[in-house]
Scaffold this active site. Structure first.
Site, PDB file in Angstrom:
ATOM      1  CE  LYS A   1      -2.382   1.753   3.368  1.00  0.00           C
ATOM      2  NZ  LYS A   1      -2.575   3.056   3.768  1.00  0.00           N
TER       3      LYS A   1
ATOM      4  CG  ASP B   1      -4.990   4.692   1.427  1.00  0.00           C
ATOM      5  OD1 ASP B   1      -5.846   4.991   0.998  1.00  0.00           O
ATOM      6  OD2 ASP B   1      -4.769   4.519   2.693  1.00  0.00           O
TER       7      ASP B   1
ATOM      8  CE  LYS C   1      -7.608   7.333   3.931  1.00  0.00           C
ATOM      9  NZ  LYS C   1      -6.484   6.552   3.817  1.00  0.00           N
ATOM     10  CG  LEU C   2      -8.495  10.016  -5.748  1.00  0.00           C
ATOM     11  CD1 LEU C   2      -9.058   9.390  -7.498  1.00  0.00           C
ATOM     12  CD2 LEU C   2      -7.418  10.693  -5.769  1.00  0.00           C
TER      13      LEU C   2
ATOM     14  CG  ASP D   1     -11.110  18.045  -6.449  1.00  0.00           C
ATOM     15  OD1 ASP D   1     -11.913  19.023  -6.933  1.00  0.00           O
ATOM     16  OD2 ASP D   1      -9.852  18.430  -6.436  1.00  0.00           O
TER      17      ASP D   1
ATOM     18  CG  ASN E   1     -13.593  17.281 -15.289  1.00  0.00           C
ATOM     19  OD1 ASN E   1     -13.761  16.760 -16.022  1.00  0.00           O
ATOM     20  ND2 ASN E   1     -12.674  18.270 -15.070  1.00  0.00           N
TER      21      ASN E   1
ATOM     22  CB  THR F   1     -11.210   4.344  12.054  1.00  0.00           C
ATOM     23  OG1 THR F   1      -9.954   4.633  11.415  1.00  0.00           O
ATOM     24  CG2 THR F   1     -11.899   3.073  11.296  1.00  0.00           C
TER      25      THR F   1
ATOM     26  NE  ARG G   1       2.070   2.642  13.140  1.00  0.00           N
ATOM     27  CZ  ARG G   1       1.065   3.275  13.348  1.00  0.00           C
ATOM     28  NH1 ARG G   1       1.678   4.522  14.412  1.00  0.00           N
ATOM     29  NH2 ARG G   1      -0.151   3.385  13.276  1.00  0.00           N
TER      30      ARG G   1
HETATM   31  O1  C5P Z   1       1.012   1.074  11.092  1.00  0.00           O
HETATM   32  P1  C5P Z   1      -0.312   0.553  10.904  1.00  0.00           P
HETATM   33  O2  C5P Z   1      -0.741  -1.019  10.846  1.00  0.00           O
HETATM   34  O3  C5P Z   1      -1.292   1.185  11.981  1.00  0.00           O
HETATM   35  O4  C5P Z   1      -0.946   1.041   9.662  1.00  0.00           O
HETATM   36  C1  C5P Z   1      -2.271   1.116   9.026  1.00  0.00           C
HETATM   37  C2  C5P Z   1      -2.293   1.606   7.490  1.00  0.00           C
HETATM   38  O5  C5P Z   1      -3.619   1.904   7.274  1.00  0.00           O
HETATM   39  C3  C5P Z   1      -1.729   3.197   7.529  1.00  0.00           C
HETATM   40  O6  C5P Z   1      -1.216   3.144   6.256  1.00  0.00           O
HETATM   41  C4  C5P Z   1      -3.136   3.870   7.670  1.00  0.00           C
HETATM   42  O7  C5P Z   1      -3.015   5.155   7.023  1.00  0.00           O
HETATM   43  C5  C5P Z   1      -4.073   3.046   7.302  1.00  0.00           C
HETATM   44  N1  C5P Z   1      -5.513   3.206   7.691  1.00  0.00           N
HETATM   45  C6  C5P Z   1      -5.794   3.057   9.051  1.00  0.00           C
HETATM   46  N2  C5P Z   1      -7.154   3.194   9.740  1.00  0.00           N
HETATM   47  C7  C5P Z   1      -7.949   3.508   8.650  1.00  0.00           C
HETATM   48  C8  C5P Z   1      -7.658   3.710   7.524  1.00  0.00           C
HETATM   49  C9  C5P Z   1      -6.344   3.422   6.905  1.00  0.00           C
HETATM   50  O8  C5P Z   1      -4.844   2.795   9.732  1.00  0.00           O
HETATM   51  N3  C5P Z   1      -9.199   3.549   9.228  1.00  0.00           N
END
Ligand code: C5P
Length: 239
Positions: free
Chosen positions: A42, A69, A71-72, A74, A77, A125, A216
Site C-alpha cells: 500500500k 491509498d 483518498k480522492l 474533489d 470532473n 475511523t 508498523r
Molecule cells: O501502522 P499501521 O498498521 O497502523 O498502518 C495502518 C495503515 O492503514 C496506515 O497506512 C493507515 O493510514 C491506514 N489506515 C488506518 N485506519 C484507517 C484507514 C487507513 O490505519 N481507518
C-alpha cells in the site's frame, strides 16, 4: 502446487503491507526485506508526495500488486480524470472518499475498462459520533458506514476500507463479493500504537475481511520478514 502451499499462497495474497515511509529508498529497502510470496503493497499519502507514484508504477511493472491509498475527493470532473491517470500506473486498488454519489460515479467513469478496483472510504475511523453531530449528522458512525457502503456498491465500487468491527455488518448486508479491506490490525502481543480498536489478523478474517492492511507491526519490527511470515501463518490458520 500442494494443498499446503496453496493455502500459504492464498494467505499471503491477503496481506497488504503499508509502505508508510518518507522516502522512496526507505520504501524500497523495506520491500526487499519482505517474503517473496507477499505481493501486495500500500502506497499512501506520505509516500505519494515523496516520489511514491513512479515507485508504484515500477513495482506494478515488477509484478507487485499496488494499493494506491489516494483518498480522492474533489469535483466529479477532477476525480474522474485523477482515477483515469491512476489506472495508467497499473494500481490494483485505489481509495476514493465515498461521502457522495457524484464522486463515486465519477471514479467509476474514470476507471473505465481498466482492471483497477475501486474502494470507498466510508467514514474515517478517527471520526466519532461527536464529529458527526457537529455536522448535523444524527446517524451513528456505524450507520453512516453502512449507508455509504451501500451507496458505493450501488455506484459500481468493488468494496470498502473498513475496520474489522464494521466488517461483519457490511458482509452481512452487501454479500460475499463486495471487498472488505481492513486496517488497524495488531497480532496478539504487539503494541496497538495509535490504533484505538485494533484486532488480530485471525479476528479480522473471522469478521469477513478479504484483505488485511498492516503497517508498523511489520515495518517497525526488528525482523520485518519474520513478522510478515508470522502474520501470514496466522491468516492461513484462520482461513
Ligand atoms: O501502522 P499501521 O498498521 O497502523 O498502518 C495502518 C495503515 O492503514 C496506515 O497506512 C493507515 O493510514 C491506514 N489506515 C488506518 N485506519 C484507517 C484507514 C487507513 O490505519 N481507518
Amino acid at each position: 502446487m500442494t494443498d499446503n502451499a496453496d493455502a500459504h499462497t492464498r494467505a499471503a495474497e491477503k496481506l497488504i503491507v503499508a509502505l508508510d515511509f518518507p522516502t522512496v529508498s526507505a520504501a524500497q529497502n523495506m520491500t526487499a526485506l519482505l517474503p517473496d510470496e507477499l505481493r501486495f503493497l500500500k502506497i499512501g499519502l506520505e509516500l505519494i508526495y515523496a516520489g511514491g507514484l513512479p515507485l508504484a508504477k515500477t513495482l506494478a511493472e515488477n509484478g507487485r500488486q499496488i494499493f494506491l491509498d489516494a483518498k480522492l475527493s474533489d469535483i466529479p470532473n477532477t476525480v474522474e480524470r485523477a482515477t483515469a491517470s491512476a489506472a495508467k500506473l497499473g494500481a490494483r486498488f485505489i481509495t476514493v472518499h465515498g461521502s457522495d454519489r457524484k464522486t463515486l460515479d465519477a471514479a467509476v467513469r474514470g476507471r473505465g475498462d481498466s482492471k483497477m478496483q475501486l474502494l470507498a472510504i466510508t467514514v474515517l475511523t478517527s471520526i466519532d459520533a461527536n464529529d458527526l453531530r457537529e455536522q448535523s449528522i444524527s446517524m451513528s458512525p456505524a450507520e453512516l458506514v453502512l449507508t455509504r457502503a451501500r451507496m458505493a456498491k450501488d455506484s459500481g465500487f468493488d468494496g470498502v476500507v473498513a475496520s474489522a468491527q464494521e466488517a461483519k455488518s457490511i458482509r452481512a448486508e452487501l454479500g460475499p463479493d463486495f471487498l472488505i479491506v481492513t486496517p488497524g490490525i495488531r497480532p496478539a502481543g504487539v503494541a496497538a500504537g495509535d490504533q484505538a480498536r485494533a484486532v488480530t489478523p485471525a479476528d479480522a478474517i473471522a469478521a469477513g475481511a478479504d484483505y488485511l492492511v498492516v503497517g508498523r507491526p511489520i515495518t517497525a519490527a526488528p525482523d520485518p520478514g519474520e513478522a510478515a511470515r508470522a502474520i501470514i501463518a496466522e491468516i492461513e490458520r484462520a482461513l
